[in-house]
Design an enzyme around this catalytic site. Structure first.
Site, PDB file in Angstrom:
ATOM      1  N   SER A 288       0.805  -1.032  -0.071  1.00 45.81           N
ATOM      2  CA  SER A 288      -0.075   0.058   0.164  1.00 45.81           C
ATOM      3  C   SER A 288       0.942   1.067  -0.008  1.00 45.81           C
ATOM      4  O   SER A 288       0.457   2.340  -0.527  1.00 45.81           O
ATOM      5  CB  SER A 288      -0.874   0.134   1.238  1.00 45.81           C
ATOM      6  OG  SER A 288      -1.881  -0.973   1.192  1.00 45.81           O
ATOM      7  N   HIS A 353       0.324   3.407   4.550  1.00 42.37           N
ATOM      8  CA  HIS A 353      -0.685   3.959   3.624  1.00 42.37           C
ATOM      9  C   HIS A 353      -0.425   5.598   3.763  1.00 42.37           C
ATOM     10  O   HIS A 353      -0.139   6.055   2.834  1.00 42.37           O
ATOM     11  CB  HIS A 353      -2.046   3.586   4.038  1.00 42.37           C
ATOM     12  CG  HIS A 353      -2.572   2.274   3.925  1.00 42.37           C
ATOM     13  ND1 HIS A 353      -2.054   1.257   5.095  1.00 42.37           N
ATOM     14  CD2 HIS A 353      -3.278   1.528   2.962  1.00 42.37           C
ATOM     15  CE1 HIS A 353      -2.659   0.208   4.557  1.00 42.37           C
ATOM     16  NE2 HIS A 353      -3.477   0.417   3.695  1.00 42.37           N
TER      17      HIS A 353
END
Length: 414
Positions: A288, A353
């Site tokens: 991610s 993220h």
């Protein structure tokens, strides 16, 4: 690796210093743009350029008028792609001095440029004419794909034309495809080994792999990057793989593996380092960080160039990308605070993220905005790169000293 296709930039008020330039205005005729090319006229020895120059300078004054230069380009027009000829003819009318010296002529033909020549380009005022690339007919399937990608990623018509003429699929977009295939292969291997495809993270042996980042094993430096090949389950892999392919492959086709690889790796490294500072007891898995760096950089580029982006359903596509990112991020947050299957080791962190998003909105935006301009000649790129390097150095010292100074209680090693 930097792709070998034509180099160019669509920036205003800024002139790159590599390759030979041409001047043009954007499709709406509002601003002057500077392009640079590595495929202008057939490469020839300098004595051949001298012979050609003398033909248009019979008085041996050392200069030829832009009108004669325009005639020269028209003579060689059959040797050029039509869009490149269109830009070079604009150069002939855009030289404010009204003449071109021999050295500027050689620089243009041999893919170099001088400061005086660059200043002349910036003073030009001619606008490119001609139909939109979208209106061209009779294109093959591969040409239609290249044209589609040009409209998906580039905000200026002259950039799209130049890219359309230059792209040759050599090299192909190998980087993102290779990373994706490796991620799928590793996932399938551990899926069969753990006998689990959904929520693999709940398996007792999941973190025993040499790939995930684990706070107890943070001295094993490769784990700060290798964690991208481990995913918490097929649902995690699927979302990351979809965004990685749908956004990463077109971006690599336009900007090349070197640029996209730089953004991706910086996002991956920033993700694991951010976790080591803000969520010190949690492991990290999943790609991610790199995926969010690419997607956020692309979305930011679309927003900043909204009026110039001519991709179909751009609002819908942007909304869908944000939905996918939100779903994947929300799932990661839920999993992090869900009771861990094997306490006291928490579930993987979601902070990676956020690290990827920050890289995408800073370093990534600069890389994607300056289409094919040499990164080492961009001041803003070096500012963000230096800030990123300082962040990496600070987190390295943090990992060396902070855990013991703060007396952090880490989960046992896997």
């Amino acid at each position: 690796m930097e792709k070998s296709s034509t180099k160019m930039t669509g920036r205003t008020r800024e002139a790159p210093v590599n390759s030979s330039p041409a001047v043009a205005a954007n499709a709406e005729g509002e601003e002057i743009e500077v392009l640079e090319s590595t495929d202008v006229l057939p490469v020839a020895p300098e004595d051949q350029w001298k012979s050609l120059f003398d033909k248009y300078d019979p008085d041996n004054s050392g200069f030829i008028s832009t009108e004669r230069f325009r005639d020269l380009l028209a003579t060689h027009g059959s040797e050029l792609d039509p869009h490149k000829l269109e830009v070079l003819l604009a150069l002939a009318d855009g030289n404010a001095d009204g003449k071109i010296c021999y050295q500027d002529f050689v620089n243009l033909m041999s893919n170099k440029r001088s400061n005086s020549f660059r200043r002349a380009i910036l003073q030009g005022s001619r606008q490119l004419k001609g139909c939109s690339l979208r209106d061209e007919v009779g294109l093959g399937l591969s040409q239609q794909l290249v044209r589609h990608i040009a409209y998906e990623t580039l905000p200026r018509e002259v950039d799209r034309k130049w890219y359309f003429d230059s792209y040759t699929y050599c090299p192909p977009p190998w980087l993102i495809l290779t990373i994706t295939i490796a991620e799928v292969a590793v996932f399938m291997y551990y899926g069969f080994q753990l006998d689990r495809l959904v929520l693999q993270v709940s398996s007792p042996s999941f973190l025993k792999s040499p790939l995930p980042y684990h706070p107890q094993l943070r001295t094993q430096a490769w784990r700060y990057l290798s964690y991208i090949f481990m995913h918490t389950g097929i649902e995690h892999l699927s979302l990351n793989m979809a965004m990685q392919l749908l956004v990463g492959v077109p971006l690599e086709m336009v900007h090349g593996a070197l640029r996209i690889g730089l953004v991706y790796v910086c996002g991956v490294l920033a993700g694991s380092l951010a976790v080591s500072v803000t969520d010190m007891t949690a492991p990290v898995v999943g790609s991610s960080g790199g995926v969010y760096a690419l997607v956020s950089a692309h979305l930011a580029n679309v927003v900043m160039n909204w009026s110039g982006m001519k991709c179909q359903f751009k609002l819908f596509r942007m909304a869908m990308a944000l939905v996918c990112m939100s779903v994947e991020f929300g799932r990661a947050v839920w999993l992090r605070f869900y009771p861990p299957a094997f306490p006291p080791c928490p579930n993987p962190s979601f902070v990676a993220h956020l690290g990827g998003v920050v890289v995408g909105l800073t370093l990534g935006v600069v890389v994607l905005q300056n289409y094919e301009q040499r990164l080492q000649e961009q001041s803003l790129f070096w500012i963000f790169f230096c800030v990123y390097t300082l962040f990496v150095l600070c987190t390295v010292f943090w990992n060396i000293f902070a855990y013991s100074l703060l007396d952090v209680r880490l989960p046992p090693p896997p």
